[in-house]
Design an enzyme around this catalytic site. Structure first.
Site, short mmCIF file in Angstrom:
data_model
loop_
_atom_site.label_atom_id
_atom_site.label_comp_id
_atom_site.label_asym_id
_atom_site.label_seq_id
_atom_site.Cartn_x
_atom_site.Cartn_y
_atom_site.Cartn_z
CG HIS A 25 -106.15 -28.52 -49.05
ND1 HIS A 25 -105.67 -27.41 -48.39
CD2 HIS A 25 -105.90 -28.31 -50.36
CE1 HIS A 25 -105.19 -26.54 -49.26
NE2 HIS A 25 -105.30 -27.06 -50.47
CG ASP A 52 -103.72 -28.30 -54.06
OD1 ASP A 52 -104.48 -27.75 -53.23
OD2 ASP A 52 -102.61 -27.85 -54.37
CG HIS A 70 -100.95 -27.51 -49.31
ND1 HIS A 70 -101.30 -28.60 -50.09
CD2 HIS A 70 -101.59 -26.45 -49.85
CE1 HIS A 70 -102.12 -28.20 -51.05
NE2 HIS A 70 -102.32 -26.90 -50.92
NE ARG A 90 -103.83 -24.89 -56.87
CZ ARG A 90 -104.87 -25.30 -56.15
NH1 ARG A 90 -104.92 -25.07 -54.85
NH2 ARG A 90 -105.88 -25.94 -56.72
C1 SIN Z 1 -103.37 -23.66 -51.76
O1 SIN Z 1 -103.92 -24.36 -50.92
O2 SIN Z 1 -103.16 -24.09 -52.89
C2 SIN Z 1 -102.91 -22.27 -51.41
C3 SIN Z 1 -101.92 -22.25 -50.32
C4 SIN Z 1 -101.55 -20.84 -49.93
O3 SIN Z 1 -102.22 -19.89 -50.34
O4 SIN Z 1 -100.59 -20.68 -49.18
#
Ligand code: SIN
Length: 297
Positions: free
Chosen positions: A118, A120, A273, A288
């Site tokens: 996805h 973000d 990602h 995050r």
């Molecule tokens: C995310 O998608 O923001 C998290 C990615 C992760 O936990 O590696």
């Protein structure tokens, strides 16, 4: 576009640091920069350029507070507050806790963040410019994060798919994975009416133009894209399936193996990602911040 620098940081002494591209086509590490100290404008401009050039940068060996992570993130733009309020860091709602840890029977953070490829907050009218993920507690195995280059995906897309998607839009929905029986492990709490209103579905162009580097990128993902506007369901799914497979071919993917005190900053306009997964018995926690971007065009 990055926000204007803080007056105090304009005069900060420069820091000697290296930008070292990875062997993969995507990503670079930044070594020698201390994010607990203010960055002057010249150093900030180098970091900004590295982010544009490599799409994901890894700041090694950082020792920063939540407020310092927030302040640094804010230099790139307005911060977005995640809809799952229960997983925001106390006193710092700009930070989403990403974690598989359960304490007293309650998850301390979003345990399945990134389980599907996805970009973000692509389900918002103004999806994220970029995200910063700061390691707090890492598992001894697993827990990698993978990044796929969506500029490369567009540049190498077979002609028949280019023709099929150019000029079309796709719908993005935060709850698409809730409603397809993928919430079996119950990481995702039920949303209130107020929360649902914050994540009403949106549509975005399937091919977007990066507002800073001018390059085109595919902008669909298995995590949040539900269908292509104006196409029959079966045709839409067939095209999306091909786009997803093409987007994550190994030549465009960087796999980040976390090191203690890494802070990773990626460009959601250039990449999708995926969280590679952590064995259930091992603890993983990261913080995050998410920076608001432009309306995709
Ligand atoms: C995310 O998608 O923001 C998290 C990615 C992760 O936990 O590696």
């Amino acid at each position: 576009m990055p926000a204007a620098s803080h007056a105090s940081s304009e005069q900060a002494p420069g820091q000697p640091f290296d930008v070292r591209p990875f062997a993969e086509k995507v990503g670079a590490e930044i070594v020698g920069l201390d994010l607990s100290r203010p960055l002057n404008d010249a150093d900030f401009a180098r970091v900004h350029q590295a982010h544009l050039d490599y799409h994901v940068v890894v700041f090694r060996d950082q020792h920063i507070t939540p407020q310092q992570q927030i302040d640094f993130s804010r230099r790139f733009g307005v911060l977005q507050i995640h809809v799952l309020k229960q997983f925001l860091l106390a006193h710092h709602p700009e930070i989403l806790i990403v974690s598989n840890i359960v304490e007293n029977g309650q998850p301390v953070g979003l345990g399945d963040a990134g389980k599907y490829w996805h970009s973000d907050l692509s389900y918002k009218e103004l999806p994220s410019l970029g995200s910063m993920l700061y390691a707090q507690e890492l598992p001894s195995e697993g827990g990698d994060t993978l990044f796929a280059d969506m500029h490369l995906a567009w540049d190498t897309l077979p002609e028949h798919l280019r023709k099929a998607v150019e000029g079309l839009s796709a719908v993005h929905s935060y709850t698409s994975r809730y409603s397809h029986g993928h919430n079996a492990d119950n990481w995702r709490p039920t949303l209130s009416a107020e929360q649902l209103a914050q994540v009403a579905v949106v549509s975005h162009p399937i091919v977007r133009t990066h507002p800073e580097n001018g390059r085109k990128a595919l902008f669909v993902s298995e995590g949040f894209t539900t269908h292509i506007v104006g196409l029959p369901e079966d045709e839409s799914q067939a095209i999306l399936t091909e786009l997803y497979a093409h987007s994550v071919r190994p030549e465009g993917v960087y796999r980040h193996k976390w090191q203690e005190n890494d802070m990773v900053f990626w460009d959601n306009r250039s990449l999708i990602h995926l969280a590679g997964g952590t064995p259930d018995h091992l603890r993983r926690r990261l913080h995050r911040t998410t920076i608001q971007g432009d309306a995709p065009f």
